[in-house]
Design a protein around this motif. Structure first.
Motif, mmCIF file in Angstrom:
data_model
loop_
_atom_site.group_PDB
_atom_site.id
_atom_site.type_symbol
_atom_site.label_atom_id
_atom_site.label_comp_id
_atom_site.label_asym_id
_atom_site.label_seq_id
_atom_site.Cartn_x
_atom_site.Cartn_y
_atom_site.Cartn_z
ATOM 1 N N PRO A 184 -88.233 -5.539 46.432
ATOM 2 C CA PRO A 184 -87.199 -4.680 46.664
ATOM 3 C C PRO A 184 -86.465 -5.348 48.026
ATOM 4 O O PRO A 184 -87.043 -5.708 48.939
ATOM 5 C CB PRO A 184 -87.504 -3.480 47.077
ATOM 6 C CG PRO A 184 -89.233 -3.537 46.155
ATOM 7 C CD PRO A 184 -89.304 -5.083 46.458
ATOM 8 N N GLY A 185 -85.059 -5.155 47.797
ATOM 9 C CA GLY A 185 -84.466 -5.639 49.030
ATOM 10 C C GLY A 185 -83.798 -7.152 49.171
ATOM 11 O O GLY A 185 -83.052 -7.553 50.199
ATOM 12 N N ALA A 338 -86.337 -3.378 55.712
ATOM 13 C CA ALA A 338 -87.621 -2.775 55.607
ATOM 14 C C ALA A 338 -88.395 -3.333 56.570
ATOM 15 O O ALA A 338 -89.511 -2.334 57.018
ATOM 16 C CB ALA A 338 -88.025 -3.400 54.150
ATOM 17 N N TRP A 345 -86.712 2.834 55.085
ATOM 18 C CA TRP A 345 -86.631 2.112 54.233
ATOM 19 C C TRP A 345 -87.122 2.915 52.793
ATOM 20 O O TRP A 345 -86.622 2.944 51.868
ATOM 21 C CB TRP A 345 -87.081 0.649 54.155
ATOM 22 C CG TRP A 345 -87.236 -0.411 52.969
ATOM 23 C CD1 TRP A 345 -88.163 -0.492 52.335
ATOM 24 C CD2 TRP A 345 -85.968 -1.008 52.188
ATOM 25 N NE1 TRP A 345 -87.989 -1.044 51.265
ATOM 26 C CE2 TRP A 345 -86.589 -1.356 51.028
ATOM 27 C CE3 TRP A 345 -84.733 -0.931 52.436
ATOM 28 C CZ2 TRP A 345 -85.752 -2.294 50.163
ATOM 29 C CZ3 TRP A 345 -83.935 -1.714 51.845
ATOM 30 C CH2 TRP A 345 -84.371 -2.214 50.539
ATOM 31 N N GLN A 346 -88.537 3.131 53.211
ATOM 32 C CA GLN A 346 -89.268 3.704 51.854
ATOM 33 C C GLN A 346 -88.458 5.219 51.518
ATOM 34 O O GLN A 346 -88.552 5.388 50.270
ATOM 35 C CB GLN A 346 -90.571 4.039 52.256
ATOM 36 C CG GLN A 346 -91.343 2.607 52.545
ATOM 37 C CD GLN A 346 -91.796 2.178 50.872
ATOM 38 O OE1 GLN A 346 -91.829 3.013 50.157
ATOM 39 N NE2 GLN A 346 -92.049 0.739 50.890
ATOM 40 N N ARG A 350 -84.959 2.190 49.577
ATOM 41 C CA ARG A 350 -85.759 1.385 48.889
ATOM 42 C C ARG A 350 -85.247 1.450 47.319
ATOM 43 O O ARG A 350 -84.759 0.459 46.610
ATOM 44 C CB ARG A 350 -86.939 1.516 48.863
ATOM 45 C CG ARG A 350 -87.906 0.418 48.170
ATOM 46 C CD ARG A 350 -89.348 0.777 48.105
ATOM 47 N NE ARG A 350 -90.109 -0.326 47.668
ATOM 48 C CZ ARG A 350 -90.696 -0.263 46.470
ATOM 49 N NH1 ARG A 350 -90.254 0.526 45.473
ATOM 50 N NH2 ARG A 350 -91.331 -1.354 45.798
ATOM 51 N N TRP A 353 -80.933 0.774 46.981
ATOM 52 C CA TRP A 353 -80.146 -0.326 47.822
ATOM 53 C C TRP A 353 -78.967 -0.944 47.106
ATOM 54 O O TRP A 353 -78.360 -1.293 48.051
ATOM 55 C CB TRP A 353 -81.338 -1.573 48.281
ATOM 56 C CG TRP A 353 -80.942 -2.514 49.155
ATOM 57 C CD1 TRP A 353 -80.599 -3.854 48.864
ATOM 58 C CD2 TRP A 353 -80.322 -2.174 50.533
ATOM 59 N NE1 TRP A 353 -79.922 -4.485 50.037
ATOM 60 C CE2 TRP A 353 -79.888 -3.582 50.982
ATOM 61 C CE3 TRP A 353 -80.289 -1.138 51.424
ATOM 62 C CZ2 TRP A 353 -79.471 -3.785 52.278
ATOM 63 C CZ3 TRP A 353 -79.570 -1.246 52.462
ATOM 64 C CH2 TRP A 353 -79.378 -2.484 52.844
#
Length: 386
Positions: A184-185, A338, A345-346, A350, A353
C-alpha cells in the motif's frame, strides 16, 4: 555381528552412489529464454514461448535437424483458460520438455495489462524453476508479436529486450512488480517496448523503448512518454544512469549524463492536508557541448548547474502532476507518508490513498554538481583566444 555391520555399511554406501535418478538431459529440454502472455477476445490466456534452436547457434552452416531456416530460435504459442493449460497445449506438440529456469524476460500484452495481469503471474512465482529475477515489460499490442521480432544485433528478441531494459529504461523484475502490487502506498509501472522498422527501412524489426506503462492496482491506466519518465528515475532504490538534453536558449544545447542521483521525501501533515518536501541531489557529466560557453569558467559552470537543477525540478513536477491525474502513485509518496506517520497512515490514508493522492501538494528543490566536462572545456574546432 561384524559381518552384518559390514553388509549394512556397504548397502548404505551403494545408496549414496546410486546416481541421479531424476536427472534431465540437456537434449531432452527446450530452454525458454523469454515468454509472453496475452489476453484473447474470448477471455482465454495466450502463452508464447521463445526457445533457442541449439543446432543453429553454432553458425549458419549447422544443417542439423531441428533448425528453421535462418532463425536461431523458435516461437510457439497456444491458448487456455489458465496459463498452465496453455503451457500444456504447447508441451503436447513439443518433443522436448519446456524448461523455464533460464527465462530472462516476461512480456505482458496491452490487452492483458488493461484487464489486469496479476493472476497470470501466479504461475511464475509458484513453481521453483521460474525466476523472480527475470525482467517484466509490457508492449503496445500483442506479446507474441514482440517475441517474433527479428533484431539484428541479438539472436533473440528476448535478449535484445533484456539488454535494452538495463540500458535505456527503469528495470522492473518479477520480484519488484510483486512488491509494488502488494505494498500500500505505491503503484506499479512497467517499461514499454515495441517492434519498429529500422531506418532506412530494412528487413529487420528492431526493439525500441517506448516509455512507461502506469498502473492502478494491476490495471493499466495510462503511460508516461520516455521524456516524462525521466522524472521517475530519481525515486528508484538503485539509480539508473541516463542522458538528457539541456536547452540553454538561442539554439545552444548541452548533452548531459547523470551518473548518480537520489531523492529524499519528507511528508508534512497540516490540518489534515498532506504536503511533501522533495529534495534531489545529482552528479552529472557534460558529454557534448553545442554552445559557445566556456566550461572552464566557474560562473558558467554554476549557471549550468542551476539550469540542470531547474530541469530536474520541472521533470519531477510533471511526473507528480501526471501521477495525480491518473491517481497512480508510481513515485511511492504513500510509502514515505507511512514511514513518517504510521498511525495517521493506518487510520486515515491507507485504505483510500488513491482518493487522497490527487489532493496532495509538493515542494521540489534540486541540486546538481557537474563532476567532469570531458577532456576539453571549449570547442576544439574554434581558435583558443589565449
Amino acid at each position: 555381528m561384524k559381518r552384518l555391520a559390514l553388509v549394512c555399511t556397504i548397502a548404505l554406501g551403494m545408496l549414496a552412489v546410486a546416481g541421479c535418478w531424476d536427472r534431465r538431459e540437456v537434449n531432452d529440454m527446450a530452454i525458454v529464454v523469454a515468454l509472453g502472455i496475452d489476453k484473447e477476445p474470448d477471455g482465454k490466456y495466450r502463452l508464447a514461448v521463445q526457445v533457442p534452436l541449439v543446432s543453429s547457434l553454432g553458425g549458419p552452416s549447422g544443417g542439423v535437424g531441428g533448425t528453421s531456416g535462418d532463425k536461431a530460435y523458435y516461437v510457439d504459442s497456444d491458448v487456455g483458460v489458465t496459463i498452465r493449460e496453455a503451457n500444456n497445449r504447447i508441451q503436447s506438440r513439443m518433443s522436448r520438455h519446456l524448461y523455464y529456469a533460464h527465462h530472462r524476460i516476461v512480456i505482458i500484452g496491452e490487452q492483458l495489462a488493461k484487464e489486469g495481469f496479476s493472476k497470470s503471474l501466479d504461475i511464475i512465482s509458484r513453481f521453483p524453476e521460474n525466476r523472480l529475477t527475470a525482467y517484466i515489460v509490457m508492449t503496445k499490442g500483442r506479446a507474441v508479436s514482440l517475441l517474433q521480432a527479428k533484431p539484428q544485433f541479438e539472436r533473440f528478441s528476448g535478449e535484445a529486450i533484456r539488454e535494452l531494459v538495463k540500458a535505456e529504461t527503469i528495470p522492473v523484475t518479477i520480484k519488484d512488480i510483486s512488491q509494488m502490487l502488494n505494498t500500500p502506498g505505491t503503484d506499479a509501472y512497467l517499461p514499454i517496448f515495441e517492434a519498429v522498422d529500422t531506418h532506412p527501412k530494412g528487413k529487420s524489426k528492431e526493439i525500441e523503448a517506448q516509455g512507461i506503462g502506469v498502473f492502478r492496482g494491476d490495471k493499466l491506466v495510462g503511460t508516461y512518454s520516455s521524456e516524462e519518465a525521466k522524472g521517475l528515475h530519481w525515486f528508484q532504490r538503485a539509480f539508473t544512469p541516463f542522458s538528457t538534453l539541456l536547452n540553454l536558449g538561442d539554439g545552444q544545447r548541452l548533452s548531459v549524463f547523470y551518473q548518480n542521483g537520489k531523492a529524499d521525501i519528507e511528508p508534512v501533515i497540516t490540518k489534515g492536508k498532506v504536503h511533501f518536501n522533495i529534495r534531489v541531489s545529482a552528479s552529472a557529466t557534460i558529454v557534448e557541448n553545442l554552445s559557445n560557453y566556456d566550461l572552464a569558467n566557474l560562473n558558467v559552470n554554476e549557471m549550468i548547474e542551476s539550469k540542470l537543477a531547474m530541469d530536474i525540478t520541472n521533470s519531477i513536477q510533471k511526473i507528480f502532476d501526471r501521477s495525480k491525474k491518473l491517481r497512480s502513485d508510481t513515485i511511492g509518496l504513500g510509502i514515505a507518508l507511512a514511514r513518517h506517520f504510521p498511525n495517521a497512515w493506518q487510520g486515515n490514508y491507507r485504505d483510500r490513498w488513491d482518493e487522497e493522492f490527487p489532493r496532495v501538494t509538493c515542494t521540489i528543490k534540486s541540486k546538481v554538481q557537474i563532476t567532469t566536462v570531458g577532456q576539453t572545456t571549449t570547442d576544439i574546432t574554434k581558435e583558443d583566444p589565449r
